[in-house]
Scaffold this motif. Structure first.
Motif: not given
Length: 399
Positions: A137-164
């Protein structure tokens, strides 16, 4: 879920009969039992498998159970395995203290009581499974956390691209409205002036000489509007992959001569002189219309930023490719600006005010790359700029 987690049990005893008896007591469908007859064999199994519990006989020849336990506790891979000793020494406190000091978590005393053995083993197996489930469960939570961080980074990049993109859209609309308004204002003023003269019956305002001048001004304004519209259409074609390139045999020297001749009036109005250096016929398979477009863009930039100083156009062939150079002696381009001027809507302030849509170099580079070539830029601030269009002699027809 816990039943699906495999539980491995290690039994260590130098007497085969004891191993068989103990194995018969604790075996089950949800368990895998490994047996070892001495410490050496047990160590090999411990390094190869992850055990839920190790049941060690204390009295063994060579390395006894206490010594094996101490060795297990000193090894990273095996130090967390619960150790249960099997002893015939009764419940002597000193003996028990030595066992716990060696790393034991419990004792089984001979003669073994079946219910006691099964109950204790079941407890350790359940604890092992719960620990494994928690780790998963801890491994799954850690994997989920990493995926959420990657998704958040992707969303931020997309937001930056949209703003640009929004910024580029706003800049584009501002530039287009300004650039379109200039020739439109000129045409509007000319029309209003002619209308006023007609209302005044001023026939002297429409002599042949004045009509020629009016026509030239109209033609200039219309050409400016046409070029702006063509640039915007070309950007749309490039973005959708529909830029048409139709190569045909062409003498680049003749093409350069034709372009400079057509721009003679513009060059004269800019107060520049132009040197055309042609090193004989330079034949290549190109889309003449598109390469003319590139040359016009480069010459226009040279006139815009060349500070009225001479401009040089050179056409020559090399072993592997053909080259067209346009160089000026104007303000030059900084290293930082050289990295951005080939992007859309990027412009350099000439005489303090940026001019044009900032699309000419972007479109030119896309056209040249569609031919399999590239554009080189050599410039230093205050020392002018040289744009070199490098084209292969032949390209496959596309578009």
């Amino acid at each position: 879920m816990l039943r699906k987690i495999e539980a491995k049990l290690l039994l260590v005893d130098d007497l085969p009969g004891n191993l068989l008896a103990l194995e018969a007591l604790i075996q089950g469908e949800d368990r895998t039992i490994f047996c070892a007859s001495d410490a050496g064999q047990a160590l090999g199994l411990l390094l190869e498998h992850d055990f839920a519990i190790a049941i060690l006989d204390v009295q063994m020849p060579g390395m006894n159970g206490f010594e094996l336990a101490e060795l297990m506790r000193g090894t990273e891979k095996t130090k967390h395995i619960p150790i249960v000793f099997v002893s015939a020494a009764g419940r002597d406190l000193n003996y028990a203290f030595k066992g716990y000091e060696s790393g034991a978590v419990d004792f089984l005393h001979k003669p073994l009581v079946p219910h006691e053995v099964r109950s204790k083993v079941a407890v350790f197996v359940e604890l092992y499974r719960q620990r494994k489930a928690l780790l998963r469960q801890l491994d799954a939570l850690e994997q989920s956390r990493r995926e959420q961080e990657a998704l958040l980074a992707e969303l931020r990049a997309t937001q930056g691209e949209l703003q640009n993109a929004v910024r580029m859209r706003d800049d584009f609309m501002s530039i287009v409205s300004h650039e379109l308004r200039t020739p439109l204002n000129g045409l509007a003023l000319e029309v209003q002036l002619r209308k006023l003269r007609l209302e005044q019956n001023r026939s002297d305002a429409f002599t042949l000489d004045r009509l020629r001048a009016i026509t030239l001004r109209d033609e200039h304004q219309i050409n400016s509007l046409t070029r702006l519209i063509d640039d915007m259409l070309d950007v749309s074609r490039i973005r959708t992959g529909k830029l048409s390139i139709r190569p045909q045999p062409c003498d680049l020297s003749q093409l350069a001569s034709r372009v400079t001749e057509n721009l003679a009036g513009l060059i004269g109005n800019a107060g520049c002189s132009l040197e055309l250096q042609l090193e004989g016929p330079v034949n290549a398979e190109v889309d003449a219309f598109r390469i003319e477009q590139v040359l016009v863009n480069l010459l226009t930039n040279g006139l815009r930023y060349g500070a009225g100083k001479p401009i040089k156009v050179r056409v020559y062939g090399r072993e592997a490719d053909a080259c067209i150079e346009v160089s000026d002696q104007g303000m030059g381009i900084s290293v930082a600006d050289q990295q951005r001027i080939f992007q859309q809507f990027e412009r350099i302030a000439g005489n303090g005010v940026p001019q044009g849509l900032g699309l000419g170099l972007y479109i030119s580079e896309q056209i040249v790359e569609a031919h399999g070539g590239h554009i080189e830029l050599h410039s230093r601030l205050g020392e002018g700029a040289c744009f070199r269009v490098v084209l292969p002699y032949g390209v496959a027809e596309v578009g």
